[in-house]
Write a protein that holds these residues in place. Structure first.
Motif, short mmCIF file in Angstrom:
data_model
loop_
_atom_site.label_atom_id
_atom_site.label_comp_id
_atom_site.label_asym_id
_atom_site.label_seq_id
_atom_site.Cartn_x
_atom_site.Cartn_y
_atom_site.Cartn_z
N CYS A 1 13.42 -7.90 14.88
CA CYS A 1 13.62 -6.60 14.23
C CYS A 1 12.38 -5.76 14.48
O CYS A 1 11.38 -6.25 15.03
CB CYS A 1 13.78 -6.83 12.74
N GLY B 1 10.12 -4.80 12.38
CA GLY B 1 8.93 -5.29 11.68
C GLY B 1 8.24 -6.42 12.43
O GLY B 1 7.00 -6.47 12.49
N VAL B 2 9.02 -7.30 13.00
CA VAL B 2 8.45 -8.44 13.71
C VAL B 2 7.86 -7.98 15.05
O VAL B 2 6.75 -8.38 15.43
CB VAL B 2 9.51 -9.56 13.89
N THR C 1 4.15 -10.23 8.21
CA THR C 1 5.22 -9.24 7.98
C THR C 1 5.73 -9.26 6.54
O THR C 1 6.11 -8.23 6.00
CB THR C 1 6.45 -9.51 8.88
N CYS D 1 5.39 -5.55 7.09
CA CYS D 1 6.44 -4.64 7.53
C CYS D 1 6.57 -3.48 6.53
O CYS D 1 6.58 -3.71 5.32
CB CYS D 1 7.77 -5.40 7.61
N PHE E 1 9.05 -2.03 5.57
CA PHE E 1 10.21 -2.25 4.69
C PHE E 1 9.89 -3.25 3.58
O PHE E 1 10.70 -3.43 2.67
CB PHE E 1 11.42 -2.73 5.49
N VAL E 2 8.76 -3.93 3.68
CA VAL E 2 8.31 -4.82 2.60
C VAL E 2 7.29 -4.09 1.73
O VAL E 2 7.25 -4.26 0.50
CB VAL E 2 7.72 -6.13 3.18
N THR F 1 14.45 -8.25 1.09
CA THR F 1 14.96 -7.51 2.25
C THR F 1 16.11 -8.22 2.97
O THR F 1 16.92 -7.57 3.61
CB THR F 1 13.83 -7.27 3.27
N CYS G 1 16.96 -4.71 4.12
CA CYS G 1 16.54 -4.13 5.39
C CYS G 1 17.73 -3.95 6.33
O CYS G 1 18.56 -4.84 6.47
CB CYS G 1 15.51 -5.07 6.00
N ALA H 1 17.81 -3.93 9.50
CA ALA H 1 17.80 -4.85 10.65
C ALA H 1 18.58 -6.12 10.29
O ALA H 1 19.38 -6.61 11.07
CB ALA H 1 16.38 -5.21 11.04
N THR H 2 18.36 -6.63 9.07
CA THR H 2 19.07 -7.82 8.62
C THR H 2 20.55 -7.52 8.56
O THR H 2 21.39 -8.30 8.98
CB THR H 2 18.60 -8.19 7.20
S1 SF4 Z 1 11.98 -6.22 6.44
FE1 SF4 Z 1 13.44 -6.01 8.12
S2 SF4 Z 1 12.31 -5.00 9.78
FE2 SF4 Z 1 10.83 -5.80 8.28
S3 SF4 Z 1 10.25 -7.81 9.01
FE3 SF4 Z 1 11.91 -8.12 7.54
S4 SF4 Z 1 13.80 -8.12 8.76
FE4 SF4 Z 1 12.16 -7.22 10.00
#
Ligand code: SF4
Length: 276
Positions: A12, A14-15, A69, A92, A94-95, A158, A186, A188-189
């Protein structure tokens, strides 16, 4: 046998971002695994001299610590900085967002409820930002015996399933005057989940690649298994068994958000070899 990759799979945003940060910060160490993939961690160590530290007390002044992340607990972050350690933040965004929400809503007097796994580093981190504490639950049942004040702020890990999160929200809304629900799941998930749902409905064998302790990979596996009982969660090509593919016509492949492309490619190559 046809081999088909899910429309969305693997790394994703973030990674990808965290790995780039690690590659740009050689001679450093990540505090806790940067991502849930032991093979990628080994690659970063070998090629970029980015090691792994499990106990943050091990860092010495002048060391460079890369925050993973999933983020870390607020006090530990402060302590690293106080101890003169250079902190490179690969949390990340998103975290970081649920961490900020937890802090803001807690300070405003809301009871913070987190839907997630209390032992997961992300949730330990998010919880630590709730100034007046937070309650972590994994199911509606766990809410039955709990008492909250009138105002609740609801946050999700997330990687959680939207449907499960909605169950928690549906339980809380009629029982409280104010429930602020933050969609911290998230995308992406979500995108990887939608893609595995679609693919597992048409495939007769599914291979889900990712770390055994990666919660988003486990979620992908669970969704896949609902539609395709011949679903297998593997870390790499060495775990493949040729009988899984006997008399199968359509093999679907997907991977968790911490699985590098080179591992996915190795798995596909091995499947191709085993069916020829
Ligand atoms: S929150 Fe989403 S974009 Fe961020 S590391 Fe986790 S899966 Fe990836």
């Amino acid at each position: 046998m046809k081999i088909e990759l899910a429309e969305n799979y693997g790394f994703c945003f973030g990674v990808k971002r965290a790995i780039k940060i690690a590659e740009e910060n050689t001679n450093a160490a990540t505090y806790g695994p940067l991502i849930h993939n032991s093979k990628e961690i080994a690659r970063l160590d070998k090629d970029f001299k980015v090691g792994l530290v499990e106990d943050f007390q091990t860092f010495k002044p002048g060391d460079k610590a890369i925050v993973r992340t999933h983020g870390i607990v607020k006090d530990e972050l402060a302590q690293l900085k106080e101890n003169g350690i250079e902190v490179v933040d690969a949390t990340c965004p998103f975290v970081t967002k649920p961490q900020e929400i937890a802090q803001e809503m807690s300070e405003k007097g809301y009871d913070v409820v987190i839907f997630g796994d209390e032992s997961h580093p992300e949730i330990k981190g998010v919880k630590s930002y709730a100034t007046h504490g937070a309650t972590v639950v994994t199911s509606v049942e766990e809410l039955h015996d709990l008492k909250f004040h009138e105002r609740i702020a609801l946050i999700a890990q997330t990687t959680r399933k939207v449907e499960d999160y909605m169950e928690i929200a549906n339980y809380l809304i009629p029982r409280h005057k104010e429930v602020r629900i933050f969609n911290t799941i998230c995308n992406a998930t979500f995108e990887n989940q939608e893609a595995v749902r679609k693919l597992s409905k048409k495939a007769d064998v599914m291979i889900i690649i990712g770390g055994k302790n990666s919660s988003n990979t486990k979620q992908l596996f669970n969704i896949s298994y609902e539609n395709c009982p011949n679903s297998y969660h593997i870390e790499d090509e060495n775990e493949l068994e040729s009988e899984w593919f006997l008399n199968k016509k359509h093999c679907g492949v997907t991977a968790g958000a911490s699985t590098p492309d080179w591992i996915i490619q190795n798995v596909i190559n091995s499947i191709e070899k085993s069916i020829n």
